[in-house]
Design an enzyme around this catalytic site. Structure first.
Site, PDB file in Angstrom:
ATOM      1  N   ARG A   1      30.417  49.861  36.616  1.00 26.67           N
ATOM      2  CA  ARG A   1      31.013  50.596  35.499  1.00 26.67           C
ATOM      3  C   ARG A   1      32.473  50.163  35.304  1.00 26.67           C
ATOM      4  O   ARG A   1      33.228  50.037  36.256  1.00 26.67           O
ATOM      5  CB  ARG A   1      30.955  52.088  35.802  1.00 26.67           C
ATOM      6  CG  ARG A   1      31.569  52.983  34.751  1.00 26.67           C
ATOM      7  CD  ARG A   1      31.461  54.432  35.214  1.00 26.67           C
ATOM      8  NE  ARG A   1      32.129  55.360  34.340  1.00 26.67           N
ATOM      9  CZ  ARG A   1      32.361  56.642  34.641  1.00 26.67           C
ATOM     10  NH1 ARG A   1      31.945  57.120  35.812  1.00 26.67           N
ATOM     11  NH2 ARG A   1      32.977  57.428  33.798  1.00 26.67           N
ATOM     12  N   ILE A   2      32.824  49.913  34.046  1.00 30.46           N
ATOM     13  CA  ILE A   2      34.199  49.574  33.701  1.00 30.46           C
ATOM     14  C   ILE A   2      34.816  50.821  33.066  1.00 30.46           C
ATOM     15  O   ILE A   2      34.343  51.309  32.050  1.00 30.46           O
ATOM     16  CB  ILE A   2      34.222  48.394  32.697  1.00 30.46           C
ATOM     17  CG1 ILE A   2      33.533  47.158  33.295  1.00 30.46           C
ATOM     18  CG2 ILE A   2      35.653  48.088  32.271  1.00 30.46           C
ATOM     19  CD1 ILE A   2      34.157  46.618  34.548  1.00 30.46           C
TER      20      ILE A   2
ATOM     21  N   GLU B   1      40.718  42.320  42.831  1.00 31.02           N
ATOM     22  CA  GLU B   1      40.856  41.105  43.639  1.00 31.02           C
ATOM     23  C   GLU B   1      39.704  40.135  43.382  1.00 31.02           C
ATOM     24  O   GLU B   1      39.392  39.300  44.217  1.00 31.02           O
ATOM     25  CB  GLU B   1      40.922  41.482  45.129  1.00 31.02           C
ATOM     26  CG  GLU B   1      42.139  42.337  45.444  1.00 31.02           C
ATOM     27  CD  GLU B   1      42.103  42.903  46.851  1.00 31.02           C
ATOM     28  OE1 GLU B   1      42.585  42.213  47.747  1.00 31.02           O
ATOM     29  OE2 GLU B   1      41.597  44.028  47.039  1.00 31.02           O
TER      30      GLU B   1
ATOM     31  N   LYS C   1      32.687  48.948  40.803  1.00 33.02           N
ATOM     32  CA  LYS C   1      32.952  47.971  41.850  1.00 33.02           C
ATOM     33  C   LYS C   1      34.404  47.540  41.667  1.00 33.02           C
ATOM     34  O   LYS C   1      34.842  47.286  40.559  1.00 33.02           O
ATOM     35  CB  LYS C   1      32.051  46.752  41.693  1.00 33.02           C
ATOM     36  CG  LYS C   1      30.562  47.022  41.917  1.00 33.02           C
ATOM     37  CD  LYS C   1      29.797  45.732  41.657  1.00 33.02           C
ATOM     38  CE  LYS C   1      28.335  45.851  42.044  1.00 33.02           C
ATOM     39  NZ  LYS C   1      27.611  44.572  41.735  1.00 33.02           N
ATOM     40  N   GLY C   2      35.122  47.460  42.746  1.00 29.98           N
ATOM     41  CA  GLY C   2      36.521  47.050  42.626  1.00 29.98           C
ATOM     42  C   GLY C   2      36.628  45.679  41.986  1.00 29.98           C
ATOM     43  O   GLY C   2      35.798  44.812  42.232  1.00 29.98           O
TER      44      GLY C   2
ATOM     45  N   THR D   1      42.695  47.752  30.820  1.00 26.48           N
ATOM     46  CA  THR D   1      43.281  47.485  32.137  1.00 26.48           C
ATOM     47  C   THR D   1      42.413  46.494  32.913  1.00 26.48           C
ATOM     48  O   THR D   1      42.922  45.675  33.677  1.00 26.48           O
ATOM     49  CB  THR D   1      43.459  48.786  32.943  1.00 26.48           C
ATOM     50  OG1 THR D   1      42.210  49.461  33.021  1.00 26.48           O
ATOM     51  CG2 THR D   1      44.488  49.703  32.281  1.00 26.48           C
TER      52      THR D   1
ATOM     53  N   ILE E   1      49.840  49.874  41.573  1.00 22.34           N
ATOM     54  CA  ILE E   1      50.695  48.704  41.824  1.00 22.34           C
ATOM     55  C   ILE E   1      50.644  47.764  40.622  1.00 22.34           C
ATOM     56  O   ILE E   1      50.776  46.543  40.749  1.00 22.34           O
ATOM     57  CB  ILE E   1      50.286  48.000  43.137  1.00 22.34           C
ATOM     58  CG1 ILE E   1      48.786  47.644  43.131  1.00 22.34           C
ATOM     59  CG2 ILE E   1      50.575  48.896  44.322  1.00 22.34           C
ATOM     60  CD1 ILE E   1      48.370  46.834  44.368  1.00 22.34           C
TER      61      ILE E   1
ATOM     62  N   THR F   1      48.027  48.091  38.534  1.00 25.88           N
ATOM     63  CA  THR F   1      46.598  47.904  38.340  1.00 25.88           C
ATOM     64  C   THR F   1      46.025  48.759  37.221  1.00 25.88           C
ATOM     65  O   THR F   1      45.000  48.425  36.646  1.00 25.88           O
ATOM     66  CB  THR F   1      45.874  48.286  39.642  1.00 25.88           C
ATOM     67  OG1 THR F   1      46.414  49.545  40.078  1.00 25.88           O
ATOM     68  CG2 THR F   1      46.116  47.261  40.722  1.00 25.88           C
TER      69      THR F   1
ATOM     70  N   PHE G   1      50.528  43.109  45.824  1.00 25.84           N
ATOM     71  CA  PHE G   1      49.530  42.087  46.175  1.00 25.84           C
ATOM     72  C   PHE G   1      49.213  42.064  47.657  1.00 25.84           C
ATOM     73  O   PHE G   1      48.771  41.040  48.183  1.00 25.84           O
ATOM     74  CB  PHE G   1      49.990  40.696  45.705  1.00 25.84           C
ATOM     75  CG  PHE G   1      50.542  40.679  44.317  1.00 25.84           C
ATOM     76  CD1 PHE G   1      49.717  40.933  43.241  1.00 25.84           C
ATOM     77  CD2 PHE G   1      51.886  40.449  44.066  1.00 25.84           C
ATOM     78  CE1 PHE G   1      50.209  40.944  41.947  1.00 25.84           C
ATOM     79  CE2 PHE G   1      52.396  40.469  42.781  1.00 25.84           C
ATOM     80  CZ  PHE G   1      51.546  40.711  41.718  1.00 25.84           C
TER      81      PHE G   1
END
Lengths: 763, 337
Positions: free
Chosen positions: A652-653, A729, A725-726, A658, A473, A475, A248
């Site tokens: 895009r996923i 967070e 896109k991230g 996850t 981590i 993710t 984190f």
């Protein structure tokens, strides 16, 4: 398909199970402290019992009497450790406070490390070490005397190169003319990451070569920083970190412990293993500093915003100016009209704070989204409609969004939540003795990108290997990188081996800024394209080959074959045989537009580069809308959160499983930040009080009931070659505001200081 | 680690002998050289934190212990696990306040390990007591001062405090026992005795290091809870910052003997707010003989906290404690039995 593995919609990949699931649940996965080294010695830290002052004496006699003690490290025998530069922009050291004294600059500063033949002996000796102090009065936080406040302007943060505070128009004028205004102050508390895996380091020397086993979010950063700290060539250091049990942000930079363990291992001549205790983790690494906010909003009668002013205050240590500067992100979120922003840092006698999941947006979006709710109440306007009114493809500075699906998120989440049944009157909705409140808020996170290298190889058997020093981590990086390679090379995902988290691999960026998939994915695409070019070139040019003469652009790799548009194909094995090769290996480097030309060289030196967010030609952000129901007991006022729904759009996923997990975990953390998480500070002594996970509250299962995640399809080919896109967070942003807004709706009491606690609702 | 001797006792007498041999010094039981260990959910923590340094641990976790009804009432063996008592059908039906107090405490894993005897002797969660890097703690280090008085004291006590200590008693089960007038049976170096549970724990006064009336080497063997008209109409209400696995900010153990809407007799104890298990006699006297309604419940709650002394972060516990008690009284009055 299931709730945990949603059916993919448009522009979404399959919910492939986690690559490392079996290893993790069966205990096969070796975390850093699980790594076997020969004849290890064990280290135990001693940390300071005061926040400010000096060590006046160290009595080692009792400690030295403990059998098995090999050495004791204090400021007296470690002064040849190099003071390294604080990594203000990521990478490097997590703090300038690296020495073991004699000056004490914060609570829990490492003052000694005992090394012994067993953990138990090291611990006992550490307990027997007597440190004497002369104590000075420390400044703990905002309310304390003796702090020093500075304009945070000019302090570079990882994603922000701005030299001046964002502003446009005349905010004071706009506010004075606005029909409706909000002027409010908000605060957020100190929070710690509390990853389940503790801060551990194992160092093992072979001659002049050092191997470091440590959970890391940035192995190249750690390698280079440690090299400087103990004065050896970076090439002589190998960092191994294939699994990270939660981070984190807390494992993104070199903390003072690592160089010390490496130094001790060299001195005692055998590997040294350190597992810092839970409470030591509160002070030897970083944390989310407490923040304060003064927010002013102005709008016309219809809810169109005309002014947004936001001044932030953030706590930091004496020597370091860590600052998240979230106004650099919030200022773009809506069409505000006039904007004025400013951020100040307040230096106190505290350890240096640092990156913690969604650093800039968590506190600043909480303040903004709370103020918007207050404005909606004043306007007697539905809070969703207020956001719709100020939604637009251009921000107040005239910059355009690459894609923006915020209102689609709001509409889908509102529909699923049943928002239309909400009675806006506070305290109007009840269920028996429980007051029911519904609230909502926006989630947002900048879409960053970074330089990354990757090596991909494909064998004649159809087995592929991808190697990048990025970090999973928790993710899902292993999984989605494997999926990308499988789809790019046309082989089954089960045949792709993924190796991450090791400095012997091609360099990858820090697992920060939600950048891993975008950066590593872009490098993987490039390496895979290079392999395809070689293979397809061979397929179309060989004498008597099935695809001879087919233009290369019409050949694809699919299901272990090279396939032409007309259906003709050739098996990979045959193709490799004809090429006279068993495997093809390609190394690729990806440097995103906007990054400096030496970004890759800098990456290998452990210096991260970030681009994107609001810094490019277009505004690039992932977005979401979160709706929360709270129940507040009408008499005793405890707050419960029976359900929450979030809808998110992030390009895009790659894997709906996850992704769902990341977003759900984010919302849970968001609820925690609203109702539970707070590191308590003894204001007089500037010391953390609840430094363990019994007393530092994180939600337990009973606190989290229904969490629904809606994935909103979105296509954005401008953000990066992968189109992602991230989102790691994203979902913990805004949740705290949604909860506080719901608490207001339930009770009519506006809580502006997090966490929302029972004492504030008893009035 | 600090070396210590570990002994396992098969019979209570053997446990007491083992503890006596090892613990000759004049010290309160918490500082005695020999300590009993059952589930270990408190003492192992405190040893690892270096708060307690016993030279001998006598394991009493394997001693026989049962749950039985007798003429005297419910008898709970001290080595019965929390989970076993919380899930016992007789306890759940006839003594709901006991079952609830146990069920709302800790986590299932801890309840599976922790014994009833150990539970009532669990030590405070005051952060300054549990962290030896704070030199001032009169409970841990008599005469050293109290860091909590001018430190962070949100979770600490407002009733039964002294200027030497404001550490709160953290348990739940003890509130049920004190409310129901339980007796404690012990076995010590001088033989067995029985005392009122209400007399077991002490207020801190000038000696917060002395927490109970027990002598060194004295072992709790059982709790006896008399049955009465009130035991079925009983409940435990616990208010806390999260919904499970957390200590009470305020709690109330209630048992009512009702005659229609009138309170014939009440038994009230408070948790999370006091330095020891806390019987709220003033509240009982206020409500007894009254019609139970919102007003009388709040009146009883007022009386319960009349002697409260608040500190910088815990003033809210007065109002929270009142509301918790009032809600618990009204809920108990509405119980169908």
């Amino acid at each position: 398909m299931s709730a945990a593995a949603p059916e993919p919609k448009a522009n979404m990949g399959q919910p492939v199970p986690r690559y490392d699931a079996r290893e993790k649940v069966t205990g096969v996965a070796r975390y850093a402290s699980d790594q076997q080294v020969s004849q290890p010695a064990f280290a135990f830290l001693v940390t300071s019992a005061i926040a400010r002052g000096d060590i006046t004496s160290i009595d080692e006699r009792g400690a030295r009497e403990v059998p098995g003690v090999l050495d004791i490290f204090t400021h007296r025998n470690t002064d040849d450790l190099t003071q390294t530069k604080y990594g203000q922009q990521g990478g490097g050291a997590s703090t300038s406070i690296q020495g073991l004294g004699p000056e004490i600059r914060h609570d829990g500063q490492i003052v000694a490390m005992v090394v012994a033949d067993t953990f138990e002996n090291a611990r006992e000796a550490a307990y027997r070490l007597k440190i004497g102090y002369s104590e000075a009065t420390p400044s703990a936080s905002f309310e304390s005397a003796g702090t020093e406040m500075k304009d945070a302007n000019g302090i570079m943060s990882v994603a922000t190169q701005a030299k001046e505070w964002l502003s446009t128009g005349d905010v004071e004028d706009a506010l004075s003319k606005a029909a409706v205004t909000v002027d409010a102050e908000y605060s957020t508390p100190t929070q710690h990451h509390n990853p389940i895996e503790l801060f551990t380091t194992t160092c093992s020397w072979q001659g002049d070569k050092l191997t470091i086993y440590e959970p890391s979010q940035f192995v190249f950063g750690l390698k280079n920083a440690v090299a400087e700290r103990i004065d050896v060539a970076p090439d002589n250091i190998h960092v191994v970190s294939p699994y990270v049990g939660g981070a984190f942000g807390s494992k993104a930079q070199m903390t003072p412990r690592t160089g010390l363990v490496a130094y001790a291992a060299r001195k005692v001549g055998r590997p040294v293993k350190l597992v810092a205790t839970r409470d030591q983790g509160y002070t030897i690494s970083t944390y989310r500093a407490e923040t304060r906010h003064h927010v002013r909003l102005g709008s016309d009668r219809d809810g169109r915003l005309v002014a947004y002013s936001h001044e932030g205050f953030e706590i930091t240590s004496r020597p370091d100016s860590y600052s998240v500067k979230g106004t650099e992100e919030t200022a773009h979120l809506y069409s505000f009209g006039a904007v004025a922003t400013k951020v100040n840092v307040v230096h106190a006698d505290r350890n240096t704070p640092g990156f913690m999941r969604s650093p800039p947006v968590v506190p600043y979006v909480y303040a903004l989204e709370s103020a918007l709710d207050e404005l909606a109440v004043k306007l007697r306007m539905d809070p969703v409609e207020l956001r719709r009114k100020n939604d637009g493809m251009k921000d107040s500075f005239g910059k355009e969004w690459s894609s923006r699906s915020l209102m689609t998120c709001y509409d889908q989440a509102a529909e699923a939540f049943g928002w239309s049944k909400r009675n806006p009157e506070p305290g109007s909705m009840r269920d028996g003795e429980w007051l029911v409140g519904w609230g909502c808020a926006t989630a947002v996170y900048p879409t960053h990108n970074a330089a990354s290298a990757a090596r991909v190889s494909l064998r004649s058997t159809g087995e592929a290997l991808v190697q990048i020093a990025v970090h999973d981590i928790g993710t899902g990086a292993y999984t989605v990188i494997g999926q990308l390679v499988a789809s790019e090379l046309g082989v089954p995902v089960e045949k792709v081996r993924v190796e991450l988290g090791d400095t012997l691999l091609p360099a990858g960026p820090v697992a920060g800024g939600s950048v891993t998939t975008a950066a590593a994915g872009s490098a993987v695409l490039k390496a895979c394209a290079q392999i395809r070019t070689r293979l397809i070139g061979g397929a179309s040019s060989g004498d008597g080959a099935p695809l001879a003469g087919v233009p290369d652009g019409q050949i694809r790799l699919r299901e272990g074959r090279a396939v032409a548009q007309d259906g003709r194909s050739e098996e990979l094995a045959k193709l490799f045989e004809r090429l006279g090769q068993n495997q093809i290996e390609e190394y690729a480097e990806f440097v995103p537009a906007g990054a400096s030309s030496n970004a890759m060289e800098r990456l290998y030196q452990g210096k991260p580069t970030f681009v994107g967010g609001s810094n490019g030609e277009k505004l690039m952000y992932s977005l979401g809308a979160e709706f929360v129901e709270v129940r507040v007991n009408q008499r005793t006022r405890e707050v419960r959160c029976p359900r929450a729904i979030g809808a998110f759009a992030a390009g895009r996923i790659l894997n709906t499983r996850t992704t769902h997990s990341q977003l759900m975990g984010g919302m849970i953390w968001g609820i925690a930040s609203a109702l539970h998480e707070k590191t308590e500070l003894d204001e007089k002594r500037a010391r953390y009080v609840n430094d363990n996970i019994a007393e530092y509250l994180i939600p337990v299962n009973a606190d989290i009931r229904d969490i629904d995640i809606i994935l909103v399809p979105e296509i954005d080919n401008e953000v990066n070659p992968v189109g992602v896109k991230g989102l790691g967070e994203l979902a913990n942003v805004g949740t705290a505001a949604a909860v506080a807004n719901a608490v207001y709706h339930a009770t009519g009491i506006r809580i502006r200081d997090l966490p929302v606690r029972i004492e504030a609702l008893l009035a | 680690m600090r070396p210590f001797l570990y002994e396992r006792a098969d019979q209570p007498e053997a446990a007491v002998i083992a503890a006596r041999i090892q613990g000759q010094q004049q010290a309160p039981p918490t500082a005695a050289a020999a300590q009993f260990i059952a589930g270990g959910t408190t003492i192992l923590d405190l040893m690892k934190l270096d708060v307690m340094q016993p030279q001998t641990l006598v394991n009493v976790g394997k001693l026989p212990g049962t749950i039985e009804m007798s003429d005297q009432g419910l008898r709970l063996g001290a080595s019965v696990k929390m989970a076993e008592a919380a899930e016992n059908e007789i306890v759940k039906r006839d003594f709901p306040v006991i079952a609830q107090a146990l069920q709302l405490a800790a986590s299932q894993q801890i309840r599976n390990m922790a014994s009833l005897g150990g539970n009532v002797l669990q030590r405070t969660r005051c952060p300054y007591f549990r962290d030896v890097s704070y030199s001032a703690c009169n409970k841990r280090n008599p005469g050293s001062g109290c860091s909590a008085l001018d430190g962070h004291n949100r979770n600490l006590a407002i009733l039964g405090t002294s200027d030497k200590c404001i550490a709160s008693y953290p348990g739940d089960f003890a509130q049920a026992l004190i409310a129901l007038d339980a007796q404690v049976e012990t076995l010590g170096p001088n033989g067995g005795r029985s005392l009122a549970f209400a007399d077991l724990h002490k207020e801190p006064g000038d000696t917060p290091n002395i927490e109970t009336q027990l002598q060194p080497g004295e072992l709790i063997s059982a709790f006896v809870v008399p049955t009465g008209a009130w035991t079925r109409r009983s409940l435990y209400l616990k208010i806390r910052d999260r919904e499970s696995y957390e200590f009470a900010l305020a709690s109330a153990a209630i048992a009512l003997d009702m005659d229609g809407q009138t309170v014939r007799g009440s038994r009230i104890a408070l948790g999370g707010v006091a330095t020891r298990p806390w019987r709220a006699r003033e509240a009982e006297e206020t409500i007894n003989g009254q019609t139970l309604n919102d007003e009388t419940a709040r009146g009883a709650a007022e009386a319960a906290f009349r002697g409260a002394k608040v500190y910088s972060h815990n003033a809210f516990k007065v109002e929270l404690g009142r509301r918790t008690l009032a809600r618990a009284l009204l809920d108990a009055g509405r119980m169908e039995i």
